[in-house]
Write a protein that holds these residues in place. Sequence first.
Motif, PDB file in Angstrom:
ATOM      1  N   PHE B 142      -8.563   0.906   2.584  1.00 40.71           N
ATOM      2  CA  PHE B 142      -8.805   1.353   1.668  1.00 40.71           C
ATOM      3  C   PHE B 142      -8.140   2.672   1.347  1.00 40.71           C
ATOM      4  CE2 PHE B 142     -13.402   0.254   0.520  1.00 40.71           C
ATOM      5  CZ  PHE B 142     -13.378  -0.967   1.175  1.00 40.71           C
ATOM      6  N   GLY B 143      -7.133   2.851   2.187  1.00 33.08           N
ATOM      7  CA  GLY B 143      -6.266   4.272   2.090  1.00 33.08           C
ATOM      8  C   GLY B 143      -5.511   4.151   0.754  1.00 33.08           C
ATOM      9  N   GLU B 144      -5.050   5.434   0.165  1.00 28.30           N
ATOM     10  CA  GLU B 144      -4.464   5.684  -0.934  1.00 28.30           C
ATOM     11  C   GLU B 144      -3.109   4.753  -1.019  1.00 28.30           C
ATOM     12  OE1 GLU B 144      -6.418   7.768  -3.554  1.00 28.30           O
ATOM     13  OE2 GLU B 144      -4.329   7.129  -3.811  1.00 28.30           O
ATOM     14  N   GLU B 145      -2.284   4.806   0.086  1.00 27.67           N
ATOM     15  CA  GLU B 145      -1.086   4.236   0.195  1.00 27.67           C
ATOM     16  C   GLU B 145      -1.259   2.786   0.106  1.00 27.67           C
ATOM     17  OE1 GLU B 145       1.439   6.271   3.387  1.00 27.67           O
ATOM     18  OE2 GLU B 145       2.176   4.251   3.215  1.00 27.67           O
ATOM     19  N   TRP B 146      -2.111   2.065   1.152  1.00 26.09           N
ATOM     20  CA  TRP B 146      -2.299   0.761   0.949  1.00 26.09           C
ATOM     21  C   TRP B 146      -2.816   0.295  -0.310  1.00 26.09           C
ATOM     22  CZ3 TRP B 146      -1.738  -2.564   5.280  1.00 26.09           C
ATOM     23  CH2 TRP B 146      -2.086  -3.744   5.108  1.00 26.09           C
ATOM     24  N   GLN B 147      -3.721   1.036  -0.987  1.00 27.34           N
ATOM     25  CA  GLN B 147      -4.162   0.470  -2.192  1.00 27.34           C
ATOM     26  C   GLN B 147      -2.953   0.692  -3.204  1.00 27.34           C
ATOM     27  OE1 GLN B 147      -7.202  -0.178  -4.016  1.00 27.34           O
ATOM     28  NE2 GLN B 147      -7.765  -0.469  -1.571  1.00 27.34           N
ATOM     29  N   ALA B 148      -1.980   1.569  -3.223  1.00 24.06           N
ATOM     30  CA  ALA B 148      -1.010   1.544  -4.116  1.00 24.06           C
ATOM     31  C   ALA B 148       0.006   0.479  -3.770  1.00 24.06           C
ATOM     32  CB  ALA B 148      -0.130   2.724  -3.890  1.00 24.06           C
ATOM     33  N   LYS B 149       0.133   0.100  -2.640  1.00 23.58           N
ATOM     34  CA  LYS B 149       1.104  -1.042  -2.395  1.00 23.58           C
ATOM     35  C   LYS B 149       0.371  -2.360  -2.771  1.00 23.58           C
ATOM     36  CE  LYS B 149       3.227   0.703   1.843  1.00 23.58           C
ATOM     37  NZ  LYS B 149       2.977   0.628   3.219  1.00 23.58           N
ATOM     38  N   GLN B 150      -0.865  -2.315  -2.631  1.00 22.23           N
ATOM     39  CA  GLN B 150      -1.660  -3.585  -2.783  1.00 22.23           C
ATOM     40  C   GLN B 150      -1.460  -3.824  -4.362  1.00 22.23           C
ATOM     41  OE1 GLN B 150      -5.481  -4.070  -0.956  1.00 22.23           O
ATOM     42  NE2 GLN B 150      -6.299  -4.857  -2.983  1.00 22.23           N
ATOM     43  N   ILE B 151      -1.757  -2.628  -5.321  1.00 26.75           N
ATOM     44  CA  ILE B 151      -1.725  -2.852  -6.786  1.00 26.75           C
ATOM     45  C   ILE B 151      -0.181  -3.406  -7.173  1.00 26.75           C
ATOM     46  CG2 ILE B 151      -1.429  -1.571  -8.820  1.00 26.75           C
ATOM     47  CD1 ILE B 151      -3.813  -0.196  -7.685  1.00 26.75           C
ATOM     48  N   GLN B 152       0.669  -2.753  -6.508  1.00 20.21           N
ATOM     49  CA  GLN B 152       2.160  -3.183  -6.752  1.00 20.21           C
ATOM     50  C   GLN B 152       2.532  -4.527  -6.686  1.00 20.21           C
ATOM     51  OE1 GLN B 152       4.824  -1.380  -8.269  1.00 20.21           O
ATOM     52  NE2 GLN B 152       5.254  -3.356  -8.491  1.00 20.21           N
ATOM     53  N   ARG B 153       1.812  -5.165  -5.404  1.00 15.51           N
ATOM     54  CA  ARG B 153       2.080  -6.508  -5.095  1.00 15.51           C
ATOM     55  C   ARG B 153       1.360  -7.529  -6.002  1.00 15.51           C
ATOM     56  NH1 ARG B 153      -0.134 -10.052  -0.906  1.00 15.51           N
ATOM     57  NH2 ARG B 153       1.438 -11.501  -0.512  1.00 15.51           N
ATOM     58  N   MET B 154       0.216  -7.033  -6.482  1.00 10.95           N
ATOM     59  CA  MET B 154      -0.553  -7.855  -7.442  1.00 10.95           C
ATOM     60  C   MET B 154       0.283  -7.760  -8.559  1.00 10.95           C
ATOM     61  SD  MET B 154      -4.613  -6.474  -6.872  1.00 10.95           S
ATOM     62  CE  MET B 154      -5.171  -7.104  -8.149  1.00 10.95           C
ATOM     63  N   LEU B 155       0.930  -6.609  -9.170  1.00 10.59           N
ATOM     64  CA  LEU B 155       1.599  -6.918 -10.309  1.00 10.59           C
ATOM     65  C   LEU B 155       2.729  -7.736 -10.286  1.00 10.59           C
ATOM     66  CD1 LEU B 155       1.253  -2.902 -11.470  1.00 10.59           C
ATOM     67  CD2 LEU B 155       0.511  -5.032 -12.784  1.00 10.59           C
ATOM     68  N   ASP B 156       3.482  -7.658  -8.952  1.00  8.99           N
ATOM     69  CA  ASP B 156       4.771  -8.238  -8.742  1.00  8.99           C
ATOM     70  C   ASP B 156       4.351  -9.797  -8.706  1.00  8.99           C
ATOM     71  OD1 ASP B 156       6.001  -6.226  -6.304  1.00  8.99           O
ATOM     72  OD2 ASP B 156       6.004  -6.260  -8.623  1.00  8.99           O
ATOM     73  N   MET B 157       3.031 -10.329  -8.197  1.00  2.00           N
ATOM     74  CA  MET B 157       2.751 -11.523  -8.453  1.00  2.00           C
ATOM     75  C   MET B 157       2.101 -12.181  -9.834  1.00  2.00           C
ATOM     76  SD  MET B 157       0.832 -12.614  -4.862  1.00  2.00           S
ATOM     77  CE  MET B 157      -0.637 -11.463  -5.011  1.00  2.00           C
ATOM     78  N   ARG B 158       2.150 -11.042 -10.568  1.00  2.00           N
ATOM     79  CA  ARG B 158       1.434 -11.425 -11.920  1.00  2.00           C
ATOM     80  C   ARG B 158       0.124 -11.993 -11.936  1.00  2.00           C
ATOM     81  NH1 ARG B 158       6.001  -9.336 -12.517  1.00  2.00           N
ATOM     82  NH2 ARG B 158       7.521  -9.699 -14.195  1.00  2.00           N
TER      83      ARG B 158
END
Lengths: 140, 177
Positions: B142-158
């Motif tokens: 739930f942390g900020e950093e993790w969430q940011a990385k998660q979003i970036q990964r989702m965008l990368d995966m389209r």
Amino acid sequence: MFRAAVRLSVSGARSLTRPQLGLTAPLAQRCYAHGGKLESDEEFDARWVTYFNKADIDAWELRKGMNTLIGYDLVPEPKILEAALRACRRLNDLASAIRILEAVKDKSGPHKKIYPYLIQELRPTLDELGISTPEELGMD
Amino acid sequence: MLHLTTGRVGCLLSKQAVVALTSSGARMSSHGHHEVSDSVDMSQPMYWDRLDTPLPDRPWKDVLDSTDKSLKQKEKGPWTALSKEEKIALYRLKFNHTYPEMKRPSHEWKTVIGGMFIFFGITGLVVFWQGHYVYPPQPHTFGEEWQAKQIQRMLDMRINPIEGFSAQWDYKNKQWK
């Protein structure tokens, strides 16, 4: 049930009683379930006038009659009420006479024109017997 | 008729029923009709104020003193001879409340709404305390950093590139649409 609800929602000082369904027994207000014929308004009124006109009516019969009549989904006709008030007179019971007037006013519910019409029709009887209305006594 | 029997049973449940003591025994008093006390003789006719039962089984005041008795005698004569006060007195002998008195509004709704809100409040306090003292620490995802990385990964995966998540991302300008 629906018919009774529709009828009661039709406001109008003249439409007082509703056709009652059932046998001649005072309690049987059920509908055609047993296949009996529909009792007309006049028959209903006549039955109740006869009930209250009994010369030696006793207090229990008066109470029973009034409580049953008030239980029906209608406002009683002036002639029934007149017979009931006269029965009160025979029983020397002024309080019940006033109570009957209160009860029919309550029965009219939201239809404000019914009670003044009833009082107007009963005025000769009220004057003759000396019954004051609840309004005259300040009880409202 | 069902309502006639419920008139008998219903009076026990009705809040407006005034169950009076009978006139037998030492417990009687001329106005001794109080609320239900320890024992009421249910085998005797009872009084109740009900809109649908105008004439109850028993008069309100059945122990009459001498003035009441003389009034009752006068009632046997022509009612035109009675004054207004006498008529009112006769009514009050027989009945407790008039119809308007029976129908008077009560303040009960305020108690109900107030009680409701009090319980909501207590529940709210309990929930707040629970959140503070009972819940375990949040997962690290739930942390900020993790969430940011998660979003970036989702965008990368389209993820949902046509109508959904990645469709909202402007890949050329690297921002949300």
